[in-house]
Motif scaffolding. Structure first.
Motif, PDB file in Angstrom:
ATOM      1  N   UNK A  75       0.820  -1.214   0.000  1.00  0.00           N
ATOM      2  CA  UNK A  75       0.000   0.000   0.000  1.00  0.00           C
ATOM      3  C   UNK A  75       0.853   1.264   0.000  1.00  0.00           C
ATOM      4  N   UNK A  76       2.069   1.182   0.523  1.00  0.00           N
ATOM      5  CA  UNK A  76       2.913   2.378   0.632  1.00  0.00           C
ATOM      6  C   UNK A  76       4.116   2.345  -0.292  1.00  0.00           C
ATOM      7  N   UNK A  77       4.266   1.273  -1.047  1.00  0.00           N
ATOM      8  CA  UNK A  77       5.464   1.102  -1.881  1.00  0.00           C
ATOM      9  C   UNK A  77       5.678   2.269  -2.838  1.00  0.00           C
ATOM     10  N   UNK A  78       4.647   2.649  -3.591  1.00  0.00           N
ATOM     11  CA  UNK A  78       4.791   3.743  -4.551  1.00  0.00           C
ATOM     12  C   UNK A  78       5.088   5.058  -3.846  1.00  0.00           C
ATOM     13  N   UNK A  79       4.374   5.332  -2.770  1.00  0.00           N
ATOM     14  CA  UNK A  79       4.585   6.576  -2.035  1.00  0.00           C
ATOM     15  C   UNK A  79       6.030   6.696  -1.556  1.00  0.00           C
ATOM     16  N   UNK A  80       6.605   5.574  -1.135  1.00  0.00           N
ATOM     17  CA  UNK A  80       7.968   5.580  -0.607  1.00  0.00           C
ATOM     18  C   UNK A  80       8.998   5.605  -1.727  1.00  0.00           C
ATOM     19  N   UNK A  81       8.898   4.674  -2.663  1.00  0.00           N
ATOM     20  CA  UNK A  81       9.952   4.524  -3.671  1.00  0.00           C
ATOM     21  C   UNK A  81       9.990   5.688  -4.657  1.00  0.00           C
ATOM     22  N   UNK A  82       8.867   6.385  -4.839  1.00  0.00           N
ATOM     23  CA  UNK A  82       8.868   7.575  -5.694  1.00  0.00           C
ATOM     24  C   UNK A  82       9.055   8.850  -4.884  1.00  0.00           C
ATOM     25  N   UNK A  83       9.324   8.672  -3.595  1.00  0.00           N
ATOM     26  CA  UNK A  83       9.590   9.790  -2.676  1.00  0.00           C
ATOM     27  C   UNK A  83       8.490  10.852  -2.738  1.00  0.00           C
ATOM     28  N   UNK A  84       7.242  10.353  -2.697  1.00  0.00           N
ATOM     29  CA  UNK A  84       6.079  11.228  -2.744  1.00  0.00           C
ATOM     30  C   UNK A  84       5.654  11.680  -1.357  1.00  0.00           C
ATOM     31  N   UNK A  85       6.235  11.066  -0.327  1.00  0.00           N
ATOM     32  CA  UNK A  85       5.961  11.454   1.051  1.00  0.00           C
ATOM     33  C   UNK A  85       7.280  11.576   1.809  1.00  0.00           C
ATOM     34  N   UNK A  86       7.202  12.217   2.970  1.00  0.00           N
ATOM     35  CA  UNK A  86       8.384  12.399   3.821  1.00  0.00           C
ATOM     36  C   UNK A  86       8.311  11.566   5.096  1.00  0.00           C
ATOM     37  N   UNK A  87       7.082  11.233   5.520  1.00  0.00           N
ATOM     38  CA  UNK A  87       6.869  10.437   6.732  1.00  0.00           C
ATOM     39  C   UNK A  87       5.802   9.384   6.435  1.00  0.00           C
ATOM     40  N   UNK A  88       6.075   8.143   6.851  1.00  0.00           N
ATOM     41  CA  UNK A  88       5.095   7.072   6.673  1.00  0.00           C
ATOM     42  C   UNK A  88       4.465   6.782   8.027  1.00  0.00           C
ATOM     43  N   UNK A  89       3.115   6.818   8.082  1.00  0.00           N
ATOM     44  CA  UNK A  89       2.402   6.791   9.349  1.00  0.00           C
ATOM     45  C   UNK A  89       1.744   5.446   9.649  1.00  0.00           C
ATOM     46  N   UNK A  90       2.128   4.394   8.934  1.00  0.00           N
ATOM     47  CA  UNK A  90       1.608   3.073   9.250  1.00  0.00           C
ATOM     48  C   UNK A  90       1.938   2.717  10.701  1.00  0.00           C
ATOM     49  N   UNK A  91       1.088   1.885  11.285  1.00  0.00           N
ATOM     50  CA  UNK A  91       1.239   1.588  12.707  1.00  0.00           C
ATOM     51  C   UNK A  91       1.258   0.086  12.956  1.00  0.00           C
ATOM     52  N   UNK A  92       1.809  -0.296  14.079  1.00  0.00           N
ATOM     53  CA  UNK A  92       1.977  -1.706  14.429  1.00  0.00           C
ATOM     54  C   UNK A  92       0.674  -2.485  14.282  1.00  0.00           C
ATOM     55  N   UNK A  93      -0.402  -1.972  14.846  1.00  0.00           N
ATOM     56  CA  UNK A  93      -1.624  -2.758  14.957  1.00  0.00           C
ATOM     57  C   UNK A  93      -2.363  -2.903  13.634  1.00  0.00           C
ATOM     58  N   UNK A  94      -2.220  -1.972  12.712  1.00  0.00           N
ATOM     59  CA  UNK A  94      -2.975  -2.040  11.458  1.00  0.00           C
ATOM     60  C   UNK A  94      -2.122  -2.440  10.266  1.00  0.00           C
ATOM     61  N   UNK A  95      -0.838  -2.644  10.477  1.00  0.00           N
ATOM     62  CA  UNK A  95       0.059  -2.981   9.370  1.00  0.00           C
ATOM     63  C   UNK A  95       0.803  -4.288   9.636  1.00  0.00           C
TER      64      UNK A  95
END
Length: 402
Positions: free
Chosen positions: A269-289
């Motif tokens: 779900x976050x691969x594109x956001x991360x690898x294309x550097x479209x975000x600066x902070x990823x807010x996924x959390x232990x319990x939901x990820x």
């Protein structure tokens, strides 16, 4: 060799609903995992009871990675918040057991300390700018060194993130509260109250703001540019994350940092956001990820692209998740900041121990594992109460993104 002897799904509501998985091994070691999904708690409880718990009995609790792969890759139906929350509960409980068996706090099993404390941000809000500034001042007096600021938009009862009676708890109705929303009024009002907060805090103080998926991509770009002089630490969830290509447009128009991910549940779900550097902070959390095992993978991927962690940590996540998050935050190299709202006093009657707050930071427990215990007698006093998150409607009556 010890095996999993019992797995119990526990539901309690000390001020709000929590679902906890408790796993007990054949030699009596107990591990806890949080399974709370705000507004959908019973869906996860049923998934655990009916589908995962029967798979756990008799298995080796030390084989955490194998168990994660078994529950995720071994299943035909994958991903989604219900599935990943249930898997997370199992994963965290097994990590808790491993720490208790080893006699070590969890962060030691994750590689040891990368930092001495976990910087957190507080929530400050108000129904007016004056009330908001008073709340900002109160947060500073409580020692917080970073603050998220929200203020009610005049004439809009559906403003996100504003406290009622001293706390912010969006899931507080037996059926969804349908709230009006005016995007243009927000775009006109928010930069001004954020400027007032910046003036009160000074230039060097981390100031955060949650847009909460309320803007179209171009509106988000417009907002991000308008607040650039305020040097926000981040603007959170500026647009719905369903179309991740839209974050390219936002990036083209503003340098305001972007934080995204609390509603996302897997590395895919976050691969594109991360690898294309479209975000600066990823807010996924232990319990939901997917638990510690999977969230660590997300943070490792993020580290390769200069993206830092900023995990969701609202009070809809139990002290079990807060403890697990702080242990992981302590260990990873690319930690950014951790959300911290605290809990109603009643919660401490059910969940004992865990992370502690002091001087704007959280500190992991030094007890073995997570350092959290569950009080059955106290939990039994607080019966489950159905609660829904609200629904936002535009002024013309149509449904808007929440």
């Amino acid at each position: 060799m010890a095996t999993i002897d019992r797995a119990e799904v526990l539901i309690t509501s000390p001020g709000r609903n929590f679902v906890t998985l408790r796993i007990t091994t054949s030699d009596g070691v107990v591990g806890l995992g949080d399974a709370t999904l705000n507004g959908r708690e019973l869906a996860v409880a049923a998934y655990l009871r009916d589908h995962l718990v029967p798979l756990l009995i008799g298995r080796d609790p030390a084989r955490i990675e194998d168990m994660w792969q078994y529950l995720f890759r071994g299943a035909y139906w994958r991903r989604g918040p219900v599935t990943m929350t249930a898997i997370a509960a199992v994963d965290v409980a097994l990590w808790d057991i491993k720490g208790r068996v080893a006699g070590l706090p969890l962060y030691q099993l994750l590689g040891g300390r990368s930092r001495e404390e976990v910087l957190v941000y507080a929530h400050a809000s108000g129904s007016s700018v004056e009330e908001m500034l008073d709340d900002v001042a109160a947060a500073r007096e409580a020692g917080y060194r970073a603050i998220r600021v929200q203020c009610a938009v005049p004439g809009s009862a559906g403003t996100y993130g504003v406290k009622k009676n001293g706390r912010y708890e969006p899931a507080d109705h037996a059926l969804p509260d349908e709230q009006p929303w005016d995007t243009e009024a927000y775009l006109q009002f928010a930069p001004g109250y954020l400027a007032a907060a910046r003036e009160a805090l000074g230039d060097g103080f981390p100031l955060l703001h949650d847009v909460h998926h309320r803007l179209a991509p171009l509106e988000a770009a417009r907002f991000g540019r308008s607040v650039e002089p305020l040097h926000l630490f981040w603007m959170e969830d500026p647009t719905p994350v369903d179309s991740q290509d839209s974050f390219r447009l936002i990036r083209q128009h503003t340098t305001t940092p972007i934080a995204v991910g609390e509603t996302l549940s897997s590395i895919y779900d976050v691969k594109q956001l991360i690898t294309e550097q479209l975000i600066d902070y990823v807010r996924t959390t232990v319990v939901h990820a997917g638990g510690i095992t999977h969230l660590r993978r997300i943070f490792d991927l993020a580290d390769l692209y200069g993206v830092r962690s900023g995990s969701h940590g609202a009070s809809d996540l139990s002290p079990v998740t807060q403890s697990a998050a702080v242990h992981l935050d302590t260990a990873i190299p690319n930690f950014g900041i951790q959300e911290h709202m605290g809990y109603p006093d009643l919660v401490a009657e059910v969940f004992h121990g865990g992370a502690t707050y002091a001087g704007g930071a959280l500190h992991p427990s030094e007890e073995p594992g997570l350092g959290v215990t569950y009080d059955d007698a106290a939990a039994a006093r607080f019966e489950y109460s159905p609660k829904y998150l609200p629904v936002a409607r535009r002024l013309d009556g149509s449904v808007h993104d929440w």
